[in-house]
Design an enzyme around this catalytic site. Structure first.
Site, PDB file in Angstrom:
ATOM      1  N   ILE A 446       0.814  -1.216   0.000  1.00  0.00           N
ATOM      2  CA  ILE A 446       0.000   0.000   0.000  1.00  0.00           C
ATOM      3  C   ILE A 446       0.849   1.269   0.000  1.00  0.00           C
ATOM      4  O   ILE A 446       0.388   2.331  -0.401  1.00  0.00           O
ATOM      5  CB  ILE A 446      -0.973  -0.011   1.195  1.00  0.00           C
ATOM      6  CG1 ILE A 446      -1.809  -1.292   1.167  1.00  0.00           C
ATOM      7  CG2 ILE A 446      -1.884   1.200   1.183  1.00  0.00           C
ATOM      8  CD1 ILE A 446      -2.541  -1.530  -0.141  1.00  0.00           C
ATOM      9  N   GLU A 499       8.538   5.285   1.655  1.00  0.00           N
ATOM     10  CA  GLU A 499       8.189   6.528   2.356  1.00  0.00           C
ATOM     11  C   GLU A 499       9.028   6.805   3.610  1.00  0.00           C
ATOM     12  O   GLU A 499       8.516   7.311   4.610  1.00  0.00           O
ATOM     13  CB  GLU A 499       6.702   6.531   2.709  1.00  0.00           C
ATOM     14  CG  GLU A 499       5.797   6.317   1.505  1.00  0.00           C
ATOM     15  CD  GLU A 499       4.318   6.252   1.867  1.00  0.00           C
ATOM     16  OE1 GLU A 499       3.955   6.632   2.995  1.00  0.00           O
ATOM     17  OE2 GLU A 499       3.524   5.823   1.013  1.00  0.00           O
ATOM     18  N   ASP A 504       4.139  11.469   8.265  1.00  0.00           N
ATOM     19  CA  ASP A 504       2.736  11.079   8.329  1.00  0.00           C
ATOM     20  C   ASP A 504       2.143  11.320   6.950  1.00  0.00           C
ATOM     21  O   ASP A 504       2.557  12.234   6.230  1.00  0.00           O
ATOM     22  CB  ASP A 504       1.998  11.919   9.382  1.00  0.00           C
ATOM     23  CG  ASP A 504       0.504  11.665   9.395  1.00  0.00           C
ATOM     24  OD1 ASP A 504       0.092  10.671  10.019  1.00  0.00           O
ATOM     25  OD2 ASP A 504      -0.256  12.442   8.796  1.00  0.00           O
ATOM     26  N   TYR A 527      -6.224   5.225  17.032  1.00  0.00           N
ATOM     27  CA  TYR A 527      -6.655   3.943  17.576  1.00  0.00           C
ATOM     28  C   TYR A 527      -5.521   3.406  18.428  1.00  0.00           C
ATOM     29  O   TYR A 527      -4.346   3.678  18.164  1.00  0.00           O
ATOM     30  CB  TYR A 527      -6.988   2.929  16.467  1.00  0.00           C
ATOM     31  CG  TYR A 527      -5.814   2.599  15.583  1.00  0.00           C
ATOM     32  CD1 TYR A 527      -4.900   1.614  15.925  1.00  0.00           C
ATOM     33  CD2 TYR A 527      -5.587   3.301  14.405  1.00  0.00           C
ATOM     34  CE1 TYR A 527      -3.797   1.336  15.122  1.00  0.00           C
ATOM     35  CE2 TYR A 527      -4.500   3.032  13.594  1.00  0.00           C
ATOM     36  CZ  TYR A 527      -3.613   2.045  13.961  1.00  0.00           C
ATOM     37  OH  TYR A 527      -2.515   1.785  13.175  1.00  0.00           O
ATOM     38  N   ASP A 614      -4.310   7.976  -2.246  1.00  0.00           N
ATOM     39  CA  ASP A 614      -5.073   7.266  -1.211  1.00  0.00           C
ATOM     40  C   ASP A 614      -6.225   8.108  -0.683  1.00  0.00           C
ATOM     41  O   ASP A 614      -6.059   9.298  -0.392  1.00  0.00           O
ATOM     42  CB  ASP A 614      -4.154   6.907  -0.048  1.00  0.00           C
ATOM     43  CG  ASP A 614      -3.190   5.790  -0.399  1.00  0.00           C
ATOM     44  OD1 ASP A 614      -3.387   5.154  -1.441  1.00  0.00           O
ATOM     45  OD2 ASP A 614      -2.240   5.562   0.375  1.00  0.00           O
ATOM     46  N   CYS A 659      -9.562   2.088   3.796  1.00  0.00           N
ATOM     47  CA  CYS A 659      -9.460   1.157   4.920  1.00  0.00           C
ATOM     48  C   CYS A 659     -10.314   1.584   6.103  1.00  0.00           C
ATOM     49  O   CYS A 659     -10.649   2.753   6.269  1.00  0.00           O
ATOM     50  CB  CYS A 659      -8.011   1.003   5.372  1.00  0.00           C
ATOM     51  SG  CYS A 659      -7.209   2.530   5.881  1.00  0.00           S
ATOM     52  N   GLU A 679      -8.982  -2.506   2.631  1.00  0.00           N
ATOM     53  CA  GLU A 679      -8.781  -3.297   3.849  1.00  0.00           C
ATOM     54  C   GLU A 679      -9.860  -4.366   3.934  1.00  0.00           C
ATOM     55  O   GLU A 679     -11.043  -4.096   3.793  1.00  0.00           O
ATOM     56  CB  GLU A 679      -8.839  -2.362   5.060  1.00  0.00           C
ATOM     57  CG  GLU A 679      -8.970  -3.063   6.390  1.00  0.00           C
ATOM     58  CD  GLU A 679     -10.414  -3.127   6.869  1.00  0.00           C
ATOM     59  OE1 GLU A 679     -10.741  -4.127   7.536  1.00  0.00           O
ATOM     60  OE2 GLU A 679     -11.200  -2.217   6.590  1.00  0.00           O
ATOM     61  N   HIS A 707      -2.212  -3.911  11.456  1.00  0.00           N
ATOM     62  CA  HIS A 707      -2.224  -3.368  12.813  1.00  0.00           C
ATOM     63  C   HIS A 707      -1.944  -4.440  13.854  1.00  0.00           C
ATOM     64  O   HIS A 707      -1.961  -4.160  15.049  1.00  0.00           O
ATOM     65  CB  HIS A 707      -3.568  -2.696  13.105  1.00  0.00           C
ATOM     66  CG  HIS A 707      -3.802  -1.485  12.271  1.00  0.00           C
ATOM     67  ND1 HIS A 707      -4.803  -1.410  11.340  1.00  0.00           N
ATOM     68  CD2 HIS A 707      -3.135  -0.313  12.191  1.00  0.00           C
ATOM     69  CE1 HIS A 707      -4.755  -0.224  10.738  1.00  0.00           C
ATOM     70  NE2 HIS A 707      -3.749   0.449  11.235  1.00  0.00           N
ATOM     71  N   CYS A 739      -3.121  -2.351   4.506  1.00  0.00           N
ATOM     72  CA  CYS A 739      -2.781  -0.927   4.610  1.00  0.00           C
ATOM     73  C   CYS A 739      -1.257  -0.810   4.605  1.00  0.00           C
ATOM     74  O   CYS A 739      -0.549  -1.783   4.337  1.00  0.00           O
ATOM     75  CB  CYS A 739      -3.402  -0.359   5.891  1.00  0.00           C
ATOM     76  SG  CYS A 739      -3.549   1.450   5.924  1.00  0.00           S
TER      77      CYS A 739
END
Length: 767
Positions: A446, A499, A504, A527, A614, A659, A679, A707, A739
């Site tokens: 991604i 990246e 961010d 999260y 995105d 996602c 996702e 995650h 992701c």
């Protein structure tokens, strides 16, 4: 006196203390005792801060180590069996449900391998909650293995001399926001209401016994389009929660307009209501009309979702409307929602332009705002505070920082031709097949790769001037080459540069666009331990120079494989920033679309012809109710994406990614991207695949949860692909993770991606 109320305060700490201790615990570098002690310290600080600010009604049970909805699932024993078969401490059960857990057996511990529960957006915010998951065998009861959290935290505050009002998610919202587990797909969660109400009653009785006379009970689903049968549940549910041994309830809603569901709550036996008048001031007359003679109205007038100063004069005038209807003793001045969605404290922002800083109010400052407005309408002399506020509001409205005539003029050039690709997808696809010659089941990621400690150290050194720009660029180039060689080694087909230069996915672009301001410590929780530092849109947006071309061109020079240019889309930049409140979202999104259009065209001109833009936040921005506002949003959100991406040749392949939302294929179709990745790994409803079966363009349904630290085996990938291919055509299917991989470690990434690629190769051979 009109009282002041805050519905919840950020739990992360001004210096991200909660993130640091939580991740240390996950890594085995901190004990559970240290984790719990830090939580207690943060709660104490927050309660005392609010009391010292003069807030009358302070929330407790607004703290969580991961997510407040997940906390309730643990407390109510809504724990799927796959988590209970292991001998885990309660805090580890919580984390396993939130992020998954995979560990090998040792002499003292058993092997564990369990995936996380589904995580989705909390309404239209950028906060994510862990979706409650129920089955026919769910047995609701108070799970007291780790105490009774709302009671324990209420008593904890009381011991500090702070009287609080506990906050609990209400029964209708808790069930309605949940889902059926994969073994009980015929179950409607709301049908469990009679089973869960006795547990709510037991919890409330314990709170009353502890001394809590009133509880804030949140029913945010009242701002959704609730079916009639769900609306009909409210009366009986809340009648069941009334008794001499139970505390009074204040029914709380936020994030929107409750009027379509007003009949459901019009005669509830509650002590009062809270409504969000920042998001829906127009509901005032109708909601005030349902407030009974002995009930209170909490007026949500200080924005819990944004960082702009409250206009004191307008807010006080609004509260006075309520006083005129109900009397001062029945009105409370409050934040519109929990302050969870705002940064902790503006005072730590020493690098902000003082002119711009004067326009902002973070969570700590919002405490003073709520109190000042309550004092004003109570007749106290707060004239100095009101005069300073009026001057700040006026200065912002007149500032040249907010207005750029050239950007405003360019907006007028947007038309249908500007937002339409040169040819339809089938024609584009034919040219792209010839150009890229990709195999069946093309593999990609991604965008981001692990943001290692070394990357963070060097970025910090560069920011502090401890290394030169040339040294930093050499370091970044080396990191990119490492990522590219790894991708070539395992056989990925369409590569990314990883990246390493990006802090961010939104902040990186905001820092290079005109019209943005940035904070040093303006963190908010997205999260778990994932915090973001949203940029702030302070004025009209434009792109002064290319933002990503240099790195993309260098990365492409290192490989013969296609290299994706990576951009964040206009709606996601808008939604994951703190937006302006003085112009519409449409205007801001289209300005961002034009800025990104320039970048996309520069990438193409430089030879980067696979470009991913995105839009994970496009569903997040969807108005919560069906109607004209929603259809208008869908039109301008899709248009802003197409403005950004439509100025390229047919052979340039446009990707996008989505996602952690309940997605509608029609919304994605409107973007007209050539390839989309979604996702998918935690979706266990087979109907979800079916929804995308007729999607006309190419799609990658994400195959592993980025995650979670667990590593799926090759066979796990094979099994998931087999299920997808029962519905989705093989010649349209891409293979990719859920992701970006920035939060994962290299060991996890190497093994997971290797297994994923090997699974794709197996299907190529088979097909």
């Amino acid at each position: 006196m009109v009282q002041s109320s805050v519905l919840g305060f950020p739990r992360i700490g001004g210096q991200r203390e909660l993130k640091k201790i939580t991740e240390a615990y996950w890594q085995g570098k901190a004990t559970v005792e240290e984790l719990l002690a830090k939580g207690k310290e943060l709660r104490a600080h927050n309660w005392k801060l609010q009391k010292e600010a003069g807030v009358d009604i302070i929330a407790s049970n607004d703290f969580s180590y991961y997510d407040q909805v997940l906390d309730l699932s643990l407390l109510f024993n809504a724990i799927p069996e796959r988590y209970t078969k292991y001998d885990l401490a309660p805090i580890d059960v919580l984390f396993a449900m939130g992020r998954g857990l995979q560990r090998k057996a040792t002499e003292t511990t058993q092997a564990v391998d369990v995936t996380a529960l589904e995580m989705v957006k909390w309404f239209d915010s950028n906060y994510h909650y862990v979706r409650p998951t129920f089955s026919h065998s769910t047995e609701f009861k108070l799970n007291t293995a780790a105490g009774v959290k709302p009671v324990d935290e209420y008593l904890e505050a009381k011991a500090l001399g702070v009287e609080t009002r506990p906050v609990v998610l209400g029964p209708i919202s808790y069930l309605y926001l949940g889902k059926a587990d994969k073994d009980s797909l015929d179950l409607e969660p709301i049908s469990l209401l009679e089973k869960v109400l006795p547990v709510y009653k037991q919890l409330l009785a314990q709170l009353k016994a502890a001394g809590a006379n009133q509880v804030q009970i949140d029913e945010p689903v009242l701002v959704l389009d609730l079916p009639e049968e769900v609306q009909a549940k409210y009366q009986a549910a809340y009648e069941a929660l009334v008794g001499d041994d139970l505390p009074e309830l204040v029914l709380t809603t936020y994030f929107g307009d409750v009027r379509p569901n007003l009949k459901a709550i019009a005669n509830l036996p509650v002590a009062g209501y809270h409504f969000d008048f920042v998001r829906a001031a127009e509901q005032f007359d109708e909601v005030v009309a349902i407030v009974g003679e002995k009930q209170t109205l909490s007026v949500g007038i200080v924005d819990g979702r944004n960082i702009w100063k409250t206009d004191f004069a307008k807010a006080a005038a609004f509260v006075e409307k309520a006083i005129a209807k109900l009397g001062a003793d029945r009105v409370v001045t409050a934040t519109s929602s929990s302050l969870l969605h705002t940064p902790v404290d503006l005072e730590s922002e020493s690098k902000l332009d003082p002119v711009i800083k004067d326009w902002f109010s973070f969570a700590t400052q919002k405490l003073a705002e709520v109190v000042a407005i309550a004092k004003k309408v109570s007749g106290d002399d707060v004239s100095a505070a009101f005069a300073a506020n009026a001057a700040s509001i006026k200065a912002r409205s007149e500032s040249s920082i907010t207005n750029n005539p050239k950007v405003q003029e360019r907006l007028t050039t947007i038309n249908e031709a500007l937002s339409t690709r040169k040819a339809a997808f089938p024609e584009r696809l034919a040219e792209q097949k010839t150009k890229y010659n990709l195999p069946l089941f093309p593999t990609t990621t991604i965008g981001s790769f692990p943001q290692t400690k070394d990357i963070r150290i060097n970025r910090n050194k560069f920011a502090k001037g401890q290394i030169t720009a040339e040294e930093y660029e050499a370091f970044i180039n080396k990191e990119m080459e490492t990522v590219i060689r790894f991708q070539e080694e395992i056989g990925l087909d369409v590569l990314v540069h990883g990246e390493p230069e990006r802090n961010d996915m939104v902040q990186y672009f905001g820092e290079q666009l005109d019209g943005f301001a940035f904070t040093t410590n303006g963190w908010v929780q997205s999260y778990g331990s994932r915090y973001v530092r949203p940029p702030i849109i302070v004025g009209d947006v434009s792109r002064p120079k290319a933002m990503t071309v240099k790195e993309s061109v260098y990365a492409q020079s290192l490989t013969k494989s296609p290299m994706k240019g990576m951009l964040t889309g206009p709606v996601t930049i808008l939604r994951w920033s703190f937006p302006r409140d003085d112009v519409s979202g449409k205007v801001q999104a289209l300005q961002l679309g034009l800025a990104l259009r320039d970048e996309v065209q520069d990438l193409e001109a430089a030879g980067i012809t696979v470009i991913q833009v995105d839009e994970p936040a496009i569903r997040e921005g969807l108005p919560l109710r069906a109607g004209k506002e929603r259809s208008d949003y869908l039109n301008w959100a899709a248009q802003s994406f197409r403005v950004a991406t439509s100025g390229v040749e047919n052979s340039t392949q446009i990707h996008s990614h989505f996602c952690y939302s309940d997605l509608d294929p029609n919304h994605i179709k409107a973007l007209d991207a050539d390839v989309v990745s979604i996702e998918f790994s935690k979706k266990d409803d087979p109907n979800y695949i079916q929804e995308f079966a007729e999607y006309p363009n190419h799609i990658g349904l994400g195959l592993f949860d980025i995650h979670s630290p667990r590593i799926p085996s090759k066979q796990e990938f094979v099994s998931r692909i087999e299920e997808i291919l029962k519905v989705y055509p093989a010649n349209k299917f891409w293979v990719n993770p859920d992701c970006g991989l920035k939060t994962r470690g290299w060991t996890e990434v190497r093994e997971s991606l290797t297994n994923m690629v090997e699974a794709a190769k197996e299907f190529r051979a088979k097909y």
